[in-house]
Design an enzyme around this catalytic site. Sequence first.
Site, PDB file in Angstrom:
ATOM      1  N   LYS A 196       0.840  -1.198   0.000  1.00 17.76           N
ATOM      2  CA  LYS A 196       0.000   0.000   0.000  1.00 17.76           C
ATOM      3  C   LYS A 196       0.882   1.258   0.000  1.00 17.76           C
ATOM      4  CE  LYS A 196      -3.371   2.428   2.817  1.00 17.76           C
ATOM      5  NZ  LYS A 196      -4.330   2.435   3.900  1.00 17.76           N
ATOM      6  N   GLU A 202      10.433  -4.725   3.847  1.00 18.54           N
ATOM      7  CA  GLU A 202      10.396  -6.142   3.443  1.00 18.54           C
ATOM      8  C   GLU A 202       9.975  -6.264   1.978  1.00 18.54           C
ATOM      9  OE1 GLU A 202       9.022  -4.941   6.189  1.00 18.54           O
ATOM     10  OE2 GLU A 202       9.308  -6.299   7.902  1.00 18.54           O
ATOM     11  N   GLY A 254      -4.750  -1.666   5.063  1.00 16.68           N
ATOM     12  CA  GLY A 254      -3.953  -2.806   4.602  1.00 16.68           C
ATOM     13  C   GLY A 254      -4.618  -4.139   4.905  1.00 16.68           C
ATOM     14  N   ARG A 255      -5.090  -4.304   6.151  1.00 14.86           N
ATOM     15  CA  ARG A 255      -5.656  -5.613   6.549  1.00 14.86           C
ATOM     16  C   ARG A 255      -7.083  -5.808   6.050  1.00 14.86           C
ATOM     17  NH1 ARG A 255      -4.306  -2.185  10.443  1.00 14.86           N
ATOM     18  NH2 ARG A 255      -5.854  -1.332  11.862  1.00 14.86           N
ATOM     19  N   GLU A 340      -4.248  -6.172  15.174  1.00 16.60           N
ATOM     20  CA  GLU A 340      -3.749  -4.875  14.714  1.00 16.60           C
ATOM     21  C   GLU A 340      -4.877  -3.845  14.791  1.00 16.60           C
ATOM     22  OE1 GLU A 340      -2.110  -3.896  10.553  1.00 16.60           O
ATOM     23  OE2 GLU A 340      -0.284  -4.415  11.608  1.00 16.60           O
ATOM     24  N   HIS A 371      -4.428 -32.736  18.526  1.00 15.40           N
ATOM     25  CA  HIS A 371      -3.264 -33.553  18.893  1.00 15.40           C
ATOM     26  C   HIS A 371      -2.089 -32.684  19.320  1.00 15.40           C
ATOM     27  CE1 HIS A 371      -5.175 -37.255  17.497  1.00 15.40           C
ATOM     28  NE2 HIS A 371      -5.757 -36.455  16.617  1.00 15.40           N
ATOM     29  N   LYS A 500       9.865  -0.653  13.922  1.00 13.58           N
ATOM     30  CA  LYS A 500      10.400  -0.433  12.566  1.00 13.58           C
ATOM     31  C   LYS A 500      11.531   0.595  12.619  1.00 13.58           C
ATOM     32  CE  LYS A 500       6.095  -0.934   9.912  1.00 13.58           C
ATOM     33  NZ  LYS A 500       5.139  -0.230   9.076  1.00 13.58           N
TER      34      LYS A 500
HETATM   35  O1  F6P Z   1       3.542  -2.665   9.735  1.00  7.76           O
HETATM   36  C1  F6P Z   1       2.183  -2.892   9.663  1.00  7.76           C
HETATM   37  C2  F6P Z   1       1.642  -2.590   8.301  1.00  7.76           C
HETATM   38  O2  F6P Z   1       1.566  -1.224   8.106  1.00  7.76           O
HETATM   39  C3  F6P Z   1       0.303  -3.246   8.103  1.00  7.76           C
HETATM   40  O3  F6P Z   1      -0.740  -2.508   8.620  1.00  7.76           O
HETATM   41  C4  F6P Z   1       0.272  -3.425   6.636  1.00  7.76           C
HETATM   42  O4  F6P Z   1      -0.693  -4.347   6.244  1.00  7.76           O
HETATM   43  C5  F6P Z   1       1.689  -3.877   6.376  1.00  7.76           C
HETATM   44  O5  F6P Z   1       2.466  -3.135   7.280  1.00  7.76           O
HETATM   45  C6  F6P Z   1       2.195  -3.710   4.977  1.00  7.76           C
HETATM   46  O6  F6P Z   1       2.135  -2.387   4.573  1.00  7.76           O
HETATM   47  P1  F6P Z   1       2.244  -1.999   3.048  1.00  7.76           P
HETATM   48  O7  F6P Z   1       1.109  -2.614   2.332  1.00  7.76           O
HETATM   49  O8  F6P Z   1       2.209  -0.504   3.027  1.00  7.76           O
HETATM   50  O9  F6P Z   1       3.554  -2.526   2.536  1.00  7.76           O
END
Ligand code: F6P
Length: 536
Positions: A196, A202, A254-255, A340, A371, A500
């Site tokens: 987003k 990452e 995002g979620r 979150e 189990h 972060k």
């Molecule tokens: O660090 C949390 C977060 O901001 C989430 O809310 C989000 O889904 C995720 O990182 C990834 O963010 P982006 O889609 O901006 O890479």
Amino acid sequence: MFERLRTLHTAVKDRSIFDLFQRDVSRAEQFSIDTDNLRFDFSKTQIDEDILQELGAFCKARKLDVMRENLFSGALINETEGRAALHTALRNLDGDPVYCDGQDVMPEVLATLERMQAFAKSVRSGAITGPGGGFLDVVNIGIGGSDLGPAMAALALTPYQNGPRCHFVSNIDGAHITDTLHHLDPRRTLVIVASKSFTTVEAIMNAKAARDWVLAGGGDPAAQFVALSTAVDKTREFGIPSERVFGFSDWVGGRYSIWGPIGLSLMIGIGCEDFNAFLLGGQAMDRHFRTTAWSENMPVMLALTGLWHHQICGYPTRAVIPYEQRLSRLPAYLQQLEMESNGKSIAMDGSDLTEPSGPIVWGEPGTNAQHAFFQLIHQGTIVVPCEFLVGALGHEKDLKSHHQLLVANCLAQSEALMRGRSADETRILLQEPRLSAVDLERQVRHRVFEGNRPSTTLIYPKLTPYVLGQIIALYEHRVFVEGALLGLNSYDQWGVELGKTMATSLVPVVAGEIPATGKDGSTAGLVDYVLKHRDV
Ligand code: F6P
């Protein structure tokens, strides 16, 4: 309100849930909610008519109906970020106007959906190819909401998967991308960079690694990369051509983003028709949530059951146990969605939250869970309300008896948790003439199940794309209701920022470029350990 509910809890907490069924033959019906095809059964809990009345009054006092309308109508309910939370617009397939900041968002939503469909169709048909030919694999690179939704849904809908294979890379651990790309063809793989913000380290670092892999393997990033983001300018800087960028607005959290461009990998995997069915399922749940009275409203009852168990009864966690192997990523998906969203200690007005925030959510699919950790759920000292999910039918026509056994296990667990097994019943079962009376009693104690442990069951006909859409929207609205009743903002996530920032500042320290000055003894010691081992 909370106090009144706690008083009710004190009054009922020791009574037998099983006895409630003995006394009232219509209990299951009365404490279940049906939509046209789903059933949410919350009768195996201590909730009774008085508690329901009180919970309903709570919704009324908190003006839940006004807040619900604000959600759907694009009000800026995410106040700390000055945004709406309009994910419902992404599945508003009829295109009825939805206004945000005075502008109807639907034309753009539908135009993007059309572009996604055209692109997905071309990838699936082979009209769009990589330099090595038609795409065999799709790799979605993203994390959190840009990964968990499509990864969970792609697995859930495996029987509908008939396009290129979908893979998901999220972790900054280089092992993830290495192991994923390892067996793929760098000239026939489509890479989707899903972020987003398009700044998440990452996603960007893994996207760069994927680009290097494509180039090294003779591929062409211009033909093989797609971006899904609200930050279109940043996707351009990364070098992704604008016709390969699917943008969306910042009012999609995002979620909550699986319904729009972030769902592109899923759409390519299962096809446009089934993706549409997924959206329609979500839309059907929206309609149900928006128009149904509290007492018949599935997301509201799911939320109230959660509130009852966590904030009132004080159970610290809830376990989500899908009896559906393909929903094995659902607990992880719900962890982000719920924790979150509602893991906050400050209320919307800036005051301290006076009640516990959302609970810890965890789980694994049954029967595996049985189990592994069900010992604690049946006999541990902590009560863990379980939320079971199960389909009446499986997809494996030749393995009907597998499915019957699966369903039987699910039902058996909720029954066993509720009924338990008394010492008398256990004594009869444990007829062991060689045991002395003292030993027999000792053995009996270990085998007694106190029971009275609450659970709910969401049962559905079969895990189709439509049903999955309903389930995901159901949980989204549950999170909204719980957040609204607690008075917090479910749509920001400031709690992820500090770690972060610190990680960024620690990178040169871990690389040995600057000393660990000012770090606590533990952190400095761990850095020291890493530096000593770095070339081993
Ligand atoms: O660090 C949390 C977060 O901001 C989430 O809310 C989000 O889904 C995720 O990182 C990834 O963010 P982006 O889609 O901006 O890479």
